[in-house]
Design a protein around this motif. Sequence first.
Motif, PDB file in Angstrom:
ATOM      1  N   SER B  22       0.811  -1.214   0.000  1.00 48.72           N
ATOM      2  CA  SER B  22       0.000   0.000   0.000  1.00 48.72           C
ATOM      3  C   SER B  22       0.846   1.267   0.000  1.00 48.72           C
ATOM      4  O   SER B  22       1.959   1.287   0.545  1.00 48.72           O
ATOM      5  CB  SER B  22      -0.914   0.023   1.227  1.00 48.72           C
ATOM      6  OG  SER B  22      -1.765  -1.088   1.241  1.00 48.72           O
ATOM      7  N   CYS B  23       0.288   2.304  -0.601  1.00 46.89           N
ATOM      8  CA  CYS B  23       0.936   3.613  -0.614  1.00 46.89           C
ATOM      9  C   CYS B  23      -0.143   4.671  -0.742  1.00 46.89           C
ATOM     10  O   CYS B  23      -1.042   4.553  -1.591  1.00 46.89           O
ATOM     11  CB  CYS B  23       1.913   3.712  -1.786  1.00 46.89           C
ATOM     12  SG  CYS B  23       2.614   5.367  -2.044  1.00 46.89           S
ATOM     13  N   THR B  24      -0.076   5.679   0.078  1.00 49.59           N
ATOM     14  CA  THR B  24      -0.952   6.838  -0.084  1.00 49.59           C
ATOM     15  C   THR B  24      -0.077   8.076  -0.141  1.00 49.59           C
ATOM     16  O   THR B  24       1.061   8.084   0.345  1.00 49.59           O
ATOM     17  CB  THR B  24      -1.965   6.976   1.071  1.00 49.59           C
ATOM     18  OG1 THR B  24      -1.259   7.071   2.306  1.00 49.59           O
ATOM     19  CG2 THR B  24      -2.912   5.793   1.115  1.00 49.59           C
ATOM     20  N   TYR B  25      -0.612   9.120  -0.731  1.00 46.97           N
ATOM     21  CA  TYR B  25       0.174  10.332  -0.896  1.00 46.97           C
ATOM     22  C   TYR B  25      -0.734  11.529  -0.741  1.00 46.97           C
ATOM     23  O   TYR B  25      -1.966  11.412  -0.808  1.00 46.97           O
ATOM     24  CB  TYR B  25       0.882  10.336  -2.257  1.00 46.97           C
ATOM     25  CG  TYR B  25      -0.072  10.221  -3.410  1.00 46.97           C
ATOM     26  CD1 TYR B  25      -0.491   8.965  -3.854  1.00 46.97           C
ATOM     27  CD2 TYR B  25      -0.565  11.342  -4.054  1.00 46.97           C
ATOM     28  CE1 TYR B  25      -1.373   8.841  -4.907  1.00 46.97           C
ATOM     29  CE2 TYR B  25      -1.451  11.232  -5.104  1.00 46.97           C
ATOM     30  CZ  TYR B  25      -1.860   9.978  -5.520  1.00 46.97           C
ATOM     31  OH  TYR B  25      -2.760   9.870  -6.559  1.00 46.97           O
ATOM     32  N   ASP B  26      -0.130  12.654  -0.519  1.00 45.72           N
ATOM     33  CA  ASP B  26      -0.893  13.881  -0.362  1.00 45.72           C
ATOM     34  C   ASP B  26      -0.300  14.939  -1.279  1.00 45.72           C
ATOM     35  O   ASP B  26       0.910  15.184  -1.249  1.00 45.72           O
ATOM     36  CB  ASP B  26      -0.858  14.359   1.088  1.00 45.72           C
ATOM     37  CG  ASP B  26      -1.804  15.523   1.328  1.00 45.72           C
ATOM     38  OD1 ASP B  26      -1.544  16.320   2.251  1.00 45.72           O
ATOM     39  OD2 ASP B  26      -2.799  15.637   0.587  1.00 45.72           O
ATOM     40  N   THR B  27      -1.128  15.537  -2.092  1.00 45.34           N
ATOM     41  CA  THR B  27      -0.690  16.593  -2.989  1.00 45.34           C
ATOM     42  C   THR B  27      -1.876  17.439  -3.383  1.00 45.34           C
ATOM     43  O   THR B  27      -3.011  16.960  -3.393  1.00 45.34           O
ATOM     44  CB  THR B  27      -0.017  16.016  -4.246  1.00 45.34           C
ATOM     45  OG1 THR B  27       0.450  17.079  -5.064  1.00 45.34           O
ATOM     46  CG2 THR B  27      -0.981  15.149  -5.039  1.00 45.34           C
ATOM     47  N   SER B  28      -1.606  18.687  -3.725  1.00 46.09           N
ATOM     48  CA  SER B  28      -2.661  19.560  -4.243  1.00 46.09           C
ATOM     49  C   SER B  28      -2.565  19.670  -5.761  1.00 46.09           C
ATOM     50  O   SER B  28      -3.406  20.326  -6.383  1.00 46.09           O
ATOM     51  CB  SER B  28      -2.538  20.950  -3.609  1.00 46.09           C
ATOM     52  OG  SER B  28      -1.258  21.496  -3.871  1.00 46.09           O
ATOM     53  N   GLU B  29      -1.569  18.999  -6.346  1.00 53.96           N
ATOM     54  CA  GLU B  29      -1.392  19.027  -7.789  1.00 53.96           C
ATOM     55  C   GLU B  29      -2.394  18.085  -8.454  1.00 53.96           C
ATOM     56  O   GLU B  29      -2.823  17.100  -7.855  1.00 53.96           O
ATOM     57  CB  GLU B  29       0.030  18.604  -8.161  1.00 53.96           C
ATOM     58  CG  GLU B  29       1.128  19.431  -7.503  1.00 53.96           C
ATOM     59  CD  GLU B  29       1.180  20.851  -8.037  1.00 53.96           C
ATOM     60  OE1 GLU B  29       0.918  21.036  -9.247  1.00 53.96           O
ATOM     61  OE2 GLU B  29       1.485  21.773  -7.259  1.00 53.96           O
ATOM     62  N   SER B  30      -2.726  18.392  -9.696  1.00 49.51           N
ATOM     63  CA  SER B  30      -3.635  17.508 -10.426  1.00 49.51           C
ATOM     64  C   SER B  30      -2.876  16.555 -11.346  1.00 49.51           C
ATOM     65  O   SER B  30      -3.372  15.485 -11.684  1.00 49.51           O
ATOM     66  CB  SER B  30      -4.636  18.328 -11.248  1.00 49.51           C
ATOM     67  OG  SER B  30      -3.943  19.177 -12.143  1.00 49.51           O
ATOM     68  N   ASP B  31      -1.674  16.957 -11.737  1.00 49.67           N
ATOM     69  CA  ASP B  31      -0.846  16.093 -12.574  1.00 49.67           C
ATOM     70  C   ASP B  31       0.493  15.846 -11.893  1.00 49.67           C
ATOM     71  O   ASP B  31       1.116  16.781 -11.384  1.00 49.67           O
ATOM     72  CB  ASP B  31      -0.617  16.719 -13.949  1.00 49.67           C
ATOM     73  CG  ASP B  31      -1.839  16.589 -14.833  1.00 49.67           C
ATOM     74  OD1 ASP B  31      -2.083  17.485 -15.651  1.00 49.67           O
ATOM     75  OD2 ASP B  31      -2.558  15.571 -14.697  1.00 49.67           O
ATOM     76  N   TYR B  32       0.921  14.619 -11.938  1.00 45.15           N
ATOM     77  CA  TYR B  32       2.166  14.224 -11.266  1.00 45.15           C
ATOM     78  C   TYR B  32       2.490  12.808 -11.710  1.00 45.15           C
ATOM     79  O   TYR B  32       1.767  12.210 -12.526  1.00 45.15           O
ATOM     80  CB  TYR B  32       2.007  14.302  -9.737  1.00 45.15           C
ATOM     81  CG  TYR B  32       0.721  13.703  -9.224  1.00 45.15           C
ATOM     82  CD1 TYR B  32      -0.415  14.500  -9.042  1.00 45.15           C
ATOM     83  CD2 TYR B  32       0.610  12.337  -8.965  1.00 45.15           C
ATOM     84  CE1 TYR B  32      -1.607  13.959  -8.596  1.00 45.15           C
ATOM     85  CE2 TYR B  32      -0.580  11.792  -8.526  1.00 45.15           C
ATOM     86  CZ  TYR B  32      -1.681  12.608  -8.345  1.00 45.15           C
ATOM     87  OH  TYR B  32      -2.881  12.071  -7.919  1.00 45.15           O
ATOM     88  N   TYR B  33       3.574  12.284 -11.176  1.00 43.43           N
ATOM     89  CA  TYR B  33       3.985  10.926 -11.502  1.00 43.43           C
ATOM     90  C   TYR B  33       4.222  10.153 -10.218  1.00 43.43           C
ATOM     91  O   TYR B  33       4.645  10.713  -9.204  1.00 43.43           O
ATOM     92  CB  TYR B  33       5.272  10.940 -12.336  1.00 43.43           C
ATOM     93  CG  TYR B  33       5.128  11.722 -13.614  1.00 43.43           C
ATOM     94  CD1 TYR B  33       5.655  13.004 -13.732  1.00 43.43           C
ATOM     95  CD2 TYR B  33       4.444  11.188 -14.700  1.00 43.43           C
ATOM     96  CE1 TYR B  33       5.512  13.721 -14.894  1.00 43.43           C
ATOM     97  CE2 TYR B  33       4.303  11.909 -15.874  1.00 43.43           C
ATOM     98  CZ  TYR B  33       4.837  13.181 -15.961  1.00 43.43           C
ATOM     99  OH  TYR B  33       4.700  13.900 -17.116  1.00 43.43           O
ATOM    100  N   LEU B  34       3.980   8.869 -10.297  1.00 41.32           N
ATOM    101  CA  LEU B  34       4.173   7.979  -9.152  1.00 41.32           C
ATOM    102  C   LEU B  34       5.048   6.811  -9.567  1.00 41.32           C
ATOM    103  O   LEU B  34       4.961   6.337 -10.711  1.00 41.32           O
ATOM    104  CB  LEU B  34       2.821   7.473  -8.634  1.00 41.32           C
ATOM    105  CG  LEU B  34       1.888   8.556  -8.102  1.00 41.32           C
ATOM    106  CD1 LEU B  34       0.470   8.019  -7.977  1.00 41.32           C
ATOM    107  CD2 LEU B  34       2.384   9.071  -6.757  1.00 41.32           C
TER     108      LEU B  34
END
Lengths: 113, 114
Positions: B22-34
């Motif tokens: 599992s992995c969760t993330y927090d961002t306010s961006e709409s585009d990004y890479y994981l």
Amino acid sequence: NAGVTQTPKFRILKIGQSMTLQCTQDMNHNYMYWYRQDPGMGLKLIYYSVGAGITDKGEVPNGYNVSRSTTEDFPLRLELAAPSQTSVYFCASSLGLAFYEQYFGPGTRLTVT
Amino acid sequence: AQTVTQSQPEMSVQEAETVTLSCTYDTSESDYYLFWYKQPPSRQMILVIRQEAYKQQNATENRFSVNFQKAAKSFSLKISDSQLGDAAMYFCAYRMIQGGKLIFGQGTELSVKP
């Protein structure tokens, strides 16, 4: 291609000593990075460079300096080593930003006592 | 500031079985890479798989696939037909759309039982 190479693999420093971690890549990548990995943690960015002569700070730059005089080399300098700098240091490079893969070196394990 | 959280410090799987990290993330961006990286005992960081946030289709690479839930900000890694060589530390990482640095989670140590 050797990829990203780092020297030394291991080093023990006394408090207050200085040293330079070497990083070289032979992939003609413009972008290079230095990360540190503390025990049980993920990597954190120290400094990065977008090309020869251009460097910028990452998340944890205090206590470190970098230079980038050539495309291939990106040395990391530790001045006045402290126990908090005990870590594994990784150098990485990439062809571009964003989606481009970062290629990592094998790491340098540094202990400051 | 962006953050990445891996809530499972350790996981174990039987050889040939399937496991999900599992992995969760927090961002306010709409585009990004994981990204998911693997770090075996050799310490070498190896890219396993990557996902562009604007793509709804989940990325797959042979036995590795992701479940990307953008609204939930979740990015789990599924390893099918687990092999002994899959034993390693796995890191989830985030990168901004024009960003250079990777932001890593704390890692999940995966052990594979024969």
